[in-house]
Design a protein around this motif. Structure first.
Motif, short mmCIF file in Angstrom:
data_model
loop_
_atom_site.label_atom_id
_atom_site.label_comp_id
_atom_site.label_asym_id
_atom_site.label_seq_id
_atom_site.Cartn_x
_atom_site.Cartn_y
_atom_site.Cartn_z
N ARG A 85 0.96 -1.04 0.26
CA ARG A 85 -0.07 0.18 -0.07
C ARG A 85 0.77 1.33 0.07
O ARG A 85 0.53 2.30 -0.59
N VAL A 86 1.99 1.20 0.80
CA VAL A 86 2.93 2.61 0.83
C VAL A 86 3.68 2.60 -0.44
O VAL A 86 4.04 3.81 -0.81
N LEU A 87 4.15 1.49 -0.92
CA LEU A 87 4.98 1.47 -2.21
C LEU A 87 4.18 1.85 -3.54
O LEU A 87 4.69 2.28 -4.28
N GLU A 88 3.00 1.19 -3.35
CA GLU A 88 2.08 1.46 -4.71
C GLU A 88 0.61 1.84 -4.46
O GLU A 88 -0.22 1.01 -4.34
N PRO A 89 0.47 3.12 -3.78
CA PRO A 89 -0.88 3.51 -3.28
C PRO A 89 -1.92 3.65 -4.38
O PRO A 89 -3.18 3.42 -4.08
N GLU A 90 -1.49 3.56 -5.63
CA GLU A 90 -2.69 3.76 -6.55
C GLU A 90 -3.04 2.48 -7.25
O GLU A 90 -3.61 2.75 -8.33
N ARG A 91 -2.32 1.26 -6.84
CA ARG A 91 -2.77 0.11 -7.21
C ARG A 91 -4.05 -0.43 -7.07
O ARG A 91 -4.48 -0.25 -5.90
N PRO A 92 -4.93 -0.86 -8.03
CA PRO A 92 -6.23 -1.16 -7.90
C PRO A 92 -6.42 -2.43 -6.89
O PRO A 92 -5.41 -3.33 -6.80
N ALA A 93 -7.42 -2.48 -5.92
CA ALA A 93 -7.57 -3.60 -5.30
C ALA A 93 -7.54 -4.76 -6.04
O ALA A 93 -8.11 -5.11 -7.17
#
Length: 914
Positions: free
Chosen positions: A84-92
C-alpha cells in the motif's frame, strides 16, 4: 553523492535502498516503511534481490526460536502494508509490482533500476576499470541494512552482501595498483579496513596502497596494528599476503629516491642550427617532435638542447634510444622503456604492473609533480611514444623521429622540422670544422662537396673528417674522388659518401666497421671491440673509424654507430662476414667476462663452465666486487640485447649461457620481469638443444622469478619440473635449490605444514651432500620461518634458527648471522622471552654495525628497546643523521611509535615502568 558515477540517479517514481539504512523514496520524498519488524521483513526481501524467500526462512530470521503461531498471518499483513505504501494507486486485487506472493513465501519483484543492490551488481559486473568499480561501491550508503533490528542484521544474507562489497573493493584496489591509480582507492580501502575485522587480504591491500601512495610510515603502522590484533585476538602471526605486503614496504623504504642522469654526451663540434634552437626555446613547455630524414642531425640537436636546459630539471633526465629504424633489431617496446624508466626513478620491480597501460599510469603517477626532462630518440611511430609521455606539464619531452608523428602533433605536440643544411649553412658548418681560409680558398669544390652530401650533417661530418685527417688534400681532389665513388641503391648520394669514406679505411679497420654493424645493443665497449678487431689493434682501428667520422665515442670508452651507418655496415657484413661466427665470438666474450664478474659479485654461487676462449680477447680487468658490478651496470643494455639477438639467430648454447650470466645482475637490478623473460628464452633454447641440465636450470629460474613477483601458484609447477629433471641427474646442489623452491611455494600458498617441512628438510640434506654451508643455513632459516609463521612449534623453530646461525658463523658469513639473530629476537619477543630477545637484538645490532648496514642496525636497536633495553633508542637516534632523509624519517617514525607503544603499556600496567 547525487549525480556521481555509480550513485542512484534521481528518479520520478519509487526507489529502494538496502545497501545502508533501509529506505524507500517516491519522487525524491521518503516513504514511511512501518514498524522495525516490517522494515526488517522488507530488508530480507530486498537482500535476496528477486529470489523467493520462504515463510519459514522469514520467520526464522525475524523471530528465531520465538516464532509466533500466527507468523504466516503477520507476514501477510507486512506484505500488504508495504504494497500500500509502495504503490498507493494500485487497484484492489491487482497484482503487485513490488512484493509478489510465491508458493510458500514472498519475493521482491520491482524494477532492477529501482533497487540499489541490483544497480551495484550491474555496475560491478559491466565495469572492470578502477573508476567503474569505485562507481559501483559509491552506490552503498553504509553497512547493509544498517538500521534493522540487531538480531536480524546478522542474518547470513546480509553478511554475504558485505563480503560481496569487499570482493568488489579488492578488485578495485587490484585494478588501481596495476594501473598506477592507488590514490583513487585510498579513501575507500581505508574506510573499509577500519571496519573489516581481521580480513588479511583487505589489510594487505591497504598497506600496499598506502606505500604506493607515498605514505610508508602509515603503511608500517597499519601492518603493526593488524599484526598486534591477530596475535592478541587469535594468537596467530600474519599470513603470506600480509607478510608479503609488509616486506615490499620495507624494501621500498631502503631505496633512495633516484635522480636519473642518462643523457648521451654533447657533441663538442656542434655548430649552426640557430633558428631551430630559437624554435626549441619557444616550445620548451610543450612536447617537442624533431622530425626529418636520417642524417639531418636530429639526435645531435636534441642532445645539445637537452644539455643546455638540463639544469632546469632538478629531478633528472631520462633518455631512451627507441631504435625505431635500427636495421639489426626491432624497435624497443614501450613496456621495456617504461620498466627501465621506473627503475631509474626508484620503483621496485615487485610493484611494477604487467600491462602497458598499468606501467604507463604508474610512470605518470611517479613523475607527477616532479620536473624531469625526457628525451625519446629515434621513435618509430606515435604508438611507441604515447605511453611514455608524462601526464603533467611540470616535465618536458623531446622526441626525435624520421616520421612526422602526426598523431602526437594533432594532440598538441610542437613539430620542428629538421631539413638538411642550406648551401650557406653547410658552408658555415664546414668553415667551423675546417677553417674559413680553407673553405674560402676552393669555393667550387666546396659547392660540389655540399651538393654530393645533399646538405645532410652526417655526410658533411664524414667529408670534414676526411679533410681534417688529410690536411694536405685539396678539396677539389676530394670532390673528384667522391664523384668516382660507386653509388648504391637506397641512400643515393649520401651512401656514396659512406662508400667513399669506407674505401679509405685500412683493411683491418674496414673489417672492424663491418663487424660493428652486426653487434647488438645501443653501443659497444673497447673490450668487445677487441674481440671483433682483426690483428688485435682495437684502439688504433677505432681511432681510424672516429677520424673518418664513421663511429662516435658518445661516452668515455663506449662507441656508437649512427643507425644509417650501422645499416650500411650490416649490409656490407652480409656479403663479407660470417654473421653466426662473429656473433658467437662476441657472445662468448660477454659470457666469459660475465662469469668472472659473477664470481666476484657472488663468490658463494656455484661456478658453471660457460663460454669458450676467444683468441686474442682481453682478460677481465676487474679484481674487486665493485669493479664487477660497475661492468655489469655499464653493459646492461648490451647484454640484454645480446641475449635477444642470440635467441633470434638460434644460437641456443649462447642463449643459455647469457641467461645464466644475467641472473645475478637482473636480481640486483630488481628486474624480475626481465629475468623472467631471460629464463623463458633459456627454456626454449635448452629444449631445442635437448640439454636436461640447462632445461632444469631454466625451469628453476622461471619459478624463482615468479616467486620474486609474488606469483607462487605459477612458480610451483616450474620448481616441480626442475626437481623432476634433476632427480635423474647427479647434481645435488641444483636439486636442493629446486626442492627449496617447492618448500617456499608450499609455505606461501598455505599448503599443509608437513609439505613445506618435508621439502625444506630434503633441501637441507641435499645441500649437506653438495657441501653448501650457505644452502644448509638458508634451509634451516626457511624451516624456522614457516614453523614460526604457522605457530606450530616455537622451540623447534628456535633450534633451526640456531643451527642456521652456527652455520653462518662457521662460514664467516656475518651478514647471514646478523639476519638470523634478528629473526631469533623477533621470535623470543613474541613468546615473552625478553631476556633472550635482548641478547639476539644486541648481537644483530653489533653485527650490522660492523658491516656498516646502518639501516638494519637502527632497526635492531629499535627492537632491542622494545625488548626492554631502552637505552638502545638513544643509540638509534644518534645514528639517524647518517642516513638519507627519507630512510631516516621512516625509522624516526618507527622509533617514535615504539616509544609510544611502551608508554601505553606502562600506563596500562602491562609492563613495569623503566
Amino acid at each position: 553523492m547525487d549525480g556521481g558515477v555509480g550513485t542512484l540517479p534521481r528518479v520520478t517514481g519509487t526507489s529502494l535502498v538496502v545497501l545502508g539504512p533501509v529506505r524507500a523514496h517516491r519522487d525524491g520524498r521518503e516513504i514511511e516503511l512501518g514498524s522495525p519488524q516490517q522494515r526488517a521483513f522488507l530488508a530480507l526481501l530486498l537482500a535476496h534481490a528477486g529470489e523467493p524467500v520462504s515463510i519459514g526462512a522469514l520467520s526464522e530470521a525475524l523471530w528465531g526460536g520465538n516464532r509466533p503461531a500466527t507468523a504466516a498471518g503477520i507476514l501477510h499483513r507486512y506484505a500488504g502494508a508495504l504494497r500500500r505504501v509502495l504503490e498507493p494507486e494500485r487497484p484492489a486485487r491487482a497484482a503487485s509490482g513490488w512484493i509478489e506472493r510465491t508458493p510458500g513465501g514472498y519475493r521482491f519483484c520491482g524494477p532492477a533500476t529501482a533497487l540499489d543492490l541490483l544497480v551495484f551488481r550491474r555496475l560491478a559486473v559491466t565495469g572492470g576499470s578502477v573508476e567503474a568499480l569505485l562507481g559501483a561501491l559509491r552506490v552503498w550508503r553504509g553497512a547493509v541494512a544498517a538500521d534493522v533490528l540487531p538480531g536480524v542484521r546478522n542474518h547470513p544474507v546480509f553478511l554475504a552482501l558485505e563480503r560481496e562489497r569487499i570482493a568488489v573493493l579488492k578488485a578495485a584496489v587490484d585494478a588501481a595498483l596495476s594501473t598506477g591509480k592507488a590514490k583513487l582507492v585510498l579513501p575507500e580501502i581505508a574506510r573499509a579496513a577500519a571496519g573489516a575485522g581481521l580480513d588479511e587480504g583487505l589489510h594487505a591491500r591497504l598497506i600496499t596502497v598506502l606505500a604506493v601512495a607515498g605514505q610508508r610510515a602509515a603503511a608500517l603502522t597499519a601492518y603493526r596494528e593488524i599484526r598486534d590484533r591477530l596475535v592478541r585476538e587469535l594468537g596467530v602471526e600474519p599470513g603470506p599476503e600480509l607478510r608479503r605486503a609488509h616486506r615490499e614496504v620495507l624494501v621500498e623504504e631502503t631505496r633512495v629516491r633516484k635522480v636519473p642522469a642518462r643523457l648521451p654526451a654533447d657533441l663538442a663540434t656542434f655548430n649552426g642550427r640557430v633558428a631551430e634552437m630559437r624554435e626549441l626555446a619557444a616550445a620548451r613547455d610543450a612536447v617537442i617532435v624533431i622530425g626529418g630524414m636520417g642524417g639531418t642531425g636530429k639526435t645531435t640537436l636534441a642532445v645539445h638542447w637537452a644539455h643546455r636546459i638540463a639544469a632546469d630539471f632538478p629531478d633528472g633526465c631520462l633518455y631512451a634510444n627507441l631504435r625505431g629504424f635500427d636495421a639489426t633489431a626491432a624497435p624497443v617496446g614501450p613496456v621495456d622503456v617504461l620498466r627501465g624508466f621506473l627503475d631509474e626513478l626508484g620503483v621496485p620491480a615487485a610493484q611494477l604492473p604487467q600491462s602497458l597501460a598499468g606501467l604507463s599510469a604508474m610512470y605518470r603517477s611517479v613523475i607527477a609533480g616532479r620536473r624531469v626532462l625526457v628525451l625519446l630518440d629515434n621513435a618509430r611511430d606515435d604508438e611507441q611514444v604515447r605511453p611514455l609521455l608524462p601526464g603533467e606539464r611540470s616535465s618536458s619531452v623531446i622526441v626525435t623521429s624520421r616520421n612526422s608523428l602526426a598523431g602526437l602533433v594533432a594532440e598538441g605536440a610542437r613539430p620542428i622540422r629538421l631539413d638538411g643544411f642550406s648551401d650557406a649553412q653547410a658552408r658555415d658548418y664546414l668553415s667551423g670544422r675546417l677553417g674559413a681560409h680553407r673553405v674560402d680558398a676552393e669555393p667550387a669544390a666546396v659547392g660540389e662537396l655540399i651538393a654530393a652530401c645533399r646538405g645532410l650533417p652526417l655526410a658533411l661530418a664524414i667529408v670534414a673528417a676526411q679533410a681534417l685527417v688529410n690536411p694536405a688534400f685539396r678539396l677539389a681532389d676530394m670532390a673528384v674522388e667522391l664523384r668516382a665513388a660507386e653509388g648504391l641503391d637506397g641512400f643515393g648520394d649520401v651512401r656514396n659518401v659512406f662508400s667513399w669514406s669506407y674505401r679509405t679505411l685500412s683493411p683491418a679497420a674496414a673489417t672492424l666497421f663491418r663487424r660493428l654493424g652486426l653487434a647488438p645493443g645501443p653501443d659497444i665497449a673497447l673490450s668487445a671491440v677487441a674481440v671483433l678487431a682483426p690483428e688485435q689493434r682495437p684502439r688504433e682501428m677505432l681511432a681510424e673509424l672516429v677520424g673518418a667520422h664513421l663511429i662516435t665515442e658518445h661516452r668515455p670508452g663506449r662507441w656508437v654507430l649512427h643507425d644509417l651507418l650501422r645499416s650500411y655496415a650490416g649490409e656490407l657484413a652480409e656479403d663479407q662476414e660470417d654473421r653466426a661466427e662473429v656473433l658467437r665470438t662476441l657472445f662468448d666474450h660477454y659470457v666469459r667476462w660475465g662469469a668472472k664478474a659473477t664470481e666476484l659479485e657472488r663468490p658463494d654461487r656455484r661456478a658453471v663452465a660457460v663460454g669458450r676462449p676467444v683468441q686474442g680477447a682481453p682478460l677481465p680487468p676487474f679484481r674487486t666486487r665493485d669493479a664487477a658490478l660497475a661492468w655489469f651496470n655499464s653493459e646492461r643494455e648490451v647484454l640484454l640485447a645480446a641475449l635477444d639477438d642470440a635467441a633470434r639467430h638460434r644460437l641456443d648454447l649462447q642463449v643459455c649461457e647469457l641467461s645464466w650470466v644475467l641472473t645475478n645482475p637482473q636480481d640486483r637490478w630488481a628486474d624480475w620481469y626481465g629475468c623472467l623473460h631471460s629464463k623463458q628464452l633459456q627454456l626454449a633454447a635448452a629444449q631445442r638443444l635437448g640439454d636436461p641440465w640447462w632445461t632444469a636450470a631454466a625451469h628453476y629460474g622461471i619459478g624463482r622469478n615468479y616467486f620474486k613477483l609474488g606469483r607462487h601458484a605459477e612458480a610451483q609447477p616450474h620448481h616441480r619440473a626442475a626437481a623432476d629433471i634433476l632427480r635423474t641427474l647427479n647434481d645435488p646442489y641444483a636439486l636442493a635449490n629446486a626442492v627449496m623452491g617447492l618448500g617456499v611455494a608450499a609455505a606461501e600458498l598455505g599448503d599443509p605444514l608437513d609439505a613445506a617441512i618435508g621439502h625444506y628438510r630434503e633441501a637441507i640434506e641435499l645441500f649437506g651432500v653438495a657441501g653448501s654451508v650457505e644452502g644448509e643455513a638458508l634451509g634451516h632459516t626457511n624451516l624456522a620461518d614457516v614453523l614460526d609463521q604457522r605457530q606450530a612449534d616455537p622451540q623447534t623453530a628456535i633450534d633451526h634458527y640456531r643451527a642456521a646461525r652456527e652455520l653462518h658463523r662457521g662460514a664467516g658469513n656475518r651478514h647471514g648471522e646478523a639476519i638470523v639473530q634478528f629473526n631469533l629476537g623477533e621470535l623470543h619477543l613474541r613468546h615473552d622471552r625478553p631476556a633472550e630477545a635482548v641478547d639476539c637484538y644486541r648481537s644483530a645490532a653489533s653485527l650490522f654495525g660492523e658491516l656498516r648496514q646502518t639501516y638494519r642496525q637502527i632497526e635492531s636497536l629499535i627492537e632491542l628497546g622494545r625488548s626492554g633495553a631502552r637505552d638502545a633508542w638513544v643509540s638509534a637516534r644518534e645514528l639517524l643523521p647518517g642516513l638519507d632523509t627519507a630512510a631516516a624519517q621512516s625509522l624516526r617514525n618507527r622509533l617514535d611509535q615504539a616509544e609510544r607503544d611502551v608508554q601505553r603499556l606502562v600506563s596500562e600496567r602491562v609492563i613495569p615502568s623503566p
